[in-house]
Write a protein that holds these residues in place. Structure first.
Motif, PDB file in Angstrom:
ATOM      1  N   ASP A  65     -17.340  -0.512   3.885  1.00  0.00           N
ATOM      2  CA  ASP A  65     -16.352  -1.449   4.411  1.00  0.00           C
ATOM      3  C   ASP A  65     -15.456  -1.850   3.244  1.00  0.00           C
ATOM      4  OD1 ASP A  65     -14.958  -3.461   5.740  1.00  0.00           O
ATOM      5  OD2 ASP A  65     -16.752  -4.236   6.721  1.00  0.00           O
ATOM      6  N   SER A  66     -14.178  -1.561   3.347  1.00  0.00           N
ATOM      7  CA  SER A  66     -13.279  -1.922   2.250  1.00  0.00           C
ATOM      8  C   SER A  66     -11.947  -2.402   2.801  1.00  0.00           C
ATOM      9  CB  SER A  66     -13.062  -0.727   1.307  1.00  0.00           C
ATOM     10  OG  SER A  66     -12.402   0.319   1.990  1.00  0.00           O
ATOM     11  N   CYS A  67     -11.267  -3.203   2.003  1.00  0.00           N
ATOM     12  CA  CYS A  67      -9.989  -3.768   2.411  1.00  0.00           C
ATOM     13  C   CYS A  67      -9.103  -3.852   1.169  1.00  0.00           C
ATOM     14  CB  CYS A  67     -10.229  -5.148   3.015  1.00  0.00           C
ATOM     15  SG  CYS A  67      -8.887  -5.705   4.023  1.00  0.00           S
ATOM     16  N   VAL A  68      -7.946  -3.184   1.224  1.00  0.00           N
ATOM     17  CA  VAL A  68      -7.004  -3.188   0.105  1.00  0.00           C
ATOM     18  C   VAL A  68      -5.601  -3.462   0.634  1.00  0.00           C
ATOM     19  CG1 VAL A  68      -8.362  -1.624  -1.355  1.00  0.00           C
ATOM     20  CG2 VAL A  68      -6.704  -0.680   0.264  1.00  0.00           C
ATOM     21  N   ARG A  69      -4.707  -3.876  -0.246  1.00  0.00           N
ATOM     22  CA  ARG A  69      -3.311  -4.131   0.143  1.00  0.00           C
ATOM     23  C   ARG A  69      -2.461  -3.022  -0.457  1.00  0.00           C
ATOM     24  NH1 ARG A  69      -0.443  -7.298   2.959  1.00  0.00           N
ATOM     25  NH2 ARG A  69      -2.053  -8.614   3.753  1.00  0.00           N
ATOM     26  N   PHE A  75       1.680   4.746  -0.028  1.00  0.00           N
ATOM     27  CA  PHE A  75       1.463   5.797   0.974  1.00  0.00           C
ATOM     28  C   PHE A  75       2.198   7.074   0.547  1.00  0.00           C
ATOM     29  CE2 PHE A  75       0.319   2.090   3.430  1.00  0.00           C
ATOM     30  CZ  PHE A  75      -0.647   2.536   4.322  1.00  0.00           C
ATOM     31  N   GLU A  76       3.409   6.917  -0.014  1.00  0.00           N
ATOM     32  CA  GLU A  76       4.161   8.078  -0.513  1.00  0.00           C
ATOM     33  C   GLU A  76       3.389   8.760  -1.644  1.00  0.00           C
ATOM     34  OE1 GLU A  76       8.892   7.488  -0.147  1.00  0.00           O
ATOM     35  OE2 GLU A  76       7.923   6.106  -1.539  1.00  0.00           O
ATOM     36  N   TRP A  77       2.811   7.967  -2.535  1.00  0.00           N
ATOM     37  CA  TRP A  77       2.027   8.511  -3.645  1.00  0.00           C
ATOM     38  C   TRP A  77       0.868   9.347  -3.094  1.00  0.00           C
ATOM     39  CZ3 TRP A  77      -3.157   7.618  -4.638  1.00  0.00           C
ATOM     40  CH2 TRP A  77      -3.643   8.160  -5.829  1.00  0.00           C
ATOM     41  N   LEU A  78       0.148   8.810  -2.112  1.00  0.00           N
ATOM     42  CA  LEU A  78      -0.992   9.532  -1.531  1.00  0.00           C
ATOM     43  C   LEU A  78      -0.525  10.851  -0.918  1.00  0.00           C
ATOM     44  CD1 LEU A  78      -3.961   9.718  -0.697  1.00  0.00           C
ATOM     45  CD2 LEU A  78      -3.347   8.442   1.373  1.00  0.00           C
ATOM     46  N   ILE A 130      -4.884  11.683   8.109  1.00  0.00           N
ATOM     47  CA  ILE A 130      -5.336  12.244   6.830  1.00  0.00           C
ATOM     48  C   ILE A 130      -6.832  12.007   6.630  1.00  0.00           C
ATOM     49  CG2 ILE A 130      -5.270  11.852   4.335  1.00  0.00           C
ATOM     50  CD1 ILE A 130      -2.283  11.738   4.540  1.00  0.00           C
ATOM     51  N   ALA A 131      -7.267  10.777   6.782  1.00  0.00           N
ATOM     52  CA  ALA A 131      -8.671  10.441   6.505  1.00  0.00           C
ATOM     53  C   ALA A 131      -9.620  11.131   7.478  1.00  0.00           C
ATOM     54  CB  ALA A 131      -8.865   8.931   6.562  1.00  0.00           C
ATOM     55  N   PHE A 145      -7.145   5.386  -2.867  1.00  0.00           N
ATOM     56  CA  PHE A 145      -6.196   4.704  -1.989  1.00  0.00           C
ATOM     57  C   PHE A 145      -6.907   3.743  -1.036  1.00  0.00           C
ATOM     58  CE2 PHE A 145      -3.826   4.242   1.921  1.00  0.00           C
ATOM     59  CZ  PHE A 145      -2.541   3.964   1.480  1.00  0.00           C
ATOM     60  N   LEU A 146      -8.029   4.170  -0.472  1.00  0.00           N
ATOM     61  CA  LEU A 146      -8.725   3.371   0.544  1.00  0.00           C
ATOM     62  C   LEU A 146      -9.669   2.324  -0.026  1.00  0.00           C
ATOM     63  CD1 LEU A 146      -9.635   6.146   3.136  1.00  0.00           C
ATOM     64  CD2 LEU A 146      -7.965   4.302   3.432  1.00  0.00           C
TER      65      LEU A 146
END
Length: 167
Positions: A65-69, A75-78, A130-131, A145-146
């Motif tokens: 369970d993770s939460c990032v801003r 998103f472009e970088w990913l 993607i994921a 990223f996630l």
């Protein structure tokens, strides 16, 4: 002459589903939500960030369970990292909205609620596609990223199960 071989098309025998199977936790799941857009900064330095929350029981992810801003440029970088280093076809991001950045518009441009919601929905669709790809799930950039608070843009690309080569 030999008899032609006919494929066996009988159904596999499966056990009937009980309530535990029907309503229990799924065997494997990966849920990613993009929500809570927030406008940060003032004037020309304003941008929108989004909360990216992931819940999973897939063993490849270290956090369940993770939460990032994240902001659009993350998103472009990913997308760029996956296109460069992986063998998967990366779906498109929602558009850059260049016309919305023009001065002297009669609306809020990039910061108009309807645009932010449309972009949020597109980003959520992008990250879930993607994921959900088995090959992308091994990519170190997706995990960063996630699951990591900040993105290390100097990271060593590779798969999550590989050890980085130290010279």
């Amino acid at each position: 002459m030999s008899e032609p071989v006919v494929a066996d098309t009988r159904r596999l025998n499966s056990k009937p589903q009980d309530l535990t199977d029907a309503y229990g936790p799924p065997s494997n799941f990966l849920e990613i939500d993009v929500y809570d857009p927030q406008i940060v900064g003032v004037g020309r330095n304003r941008y929108t960030t989004y909360e990216v929350r992931m819940r999973t029981n897939l063993p490849i992810f270290k956090l369940k369970d993770s939460c990032v801003r994240r902001r659009y440029s993350d998103f472009e970088w990913l997308k760029n990292e996956l296109e460069r280093d992986s063998k998967i076809v990366v779906p498109p991001l929602p558009g850059k909205a260049l016309k919305r950045q023009l001065p002297f518009r009669g609306d809020e441009g990039l910061f108009e609620e309807s645009f932010i919601e449309e972009r949020r929905s597109g980003l959520e669709q992008f990250i879930n596609r993607i994921a959900g790809h088995p090959l992308a799930q091994n990519e170190r950039c997706l995990h960063m990223f996630l699951q990591e608070e900040s993105i290390d843009r100097n990271y060593i690309p590779g798969k999550c199960n590989e050890k980085p080569n130290h010279l």
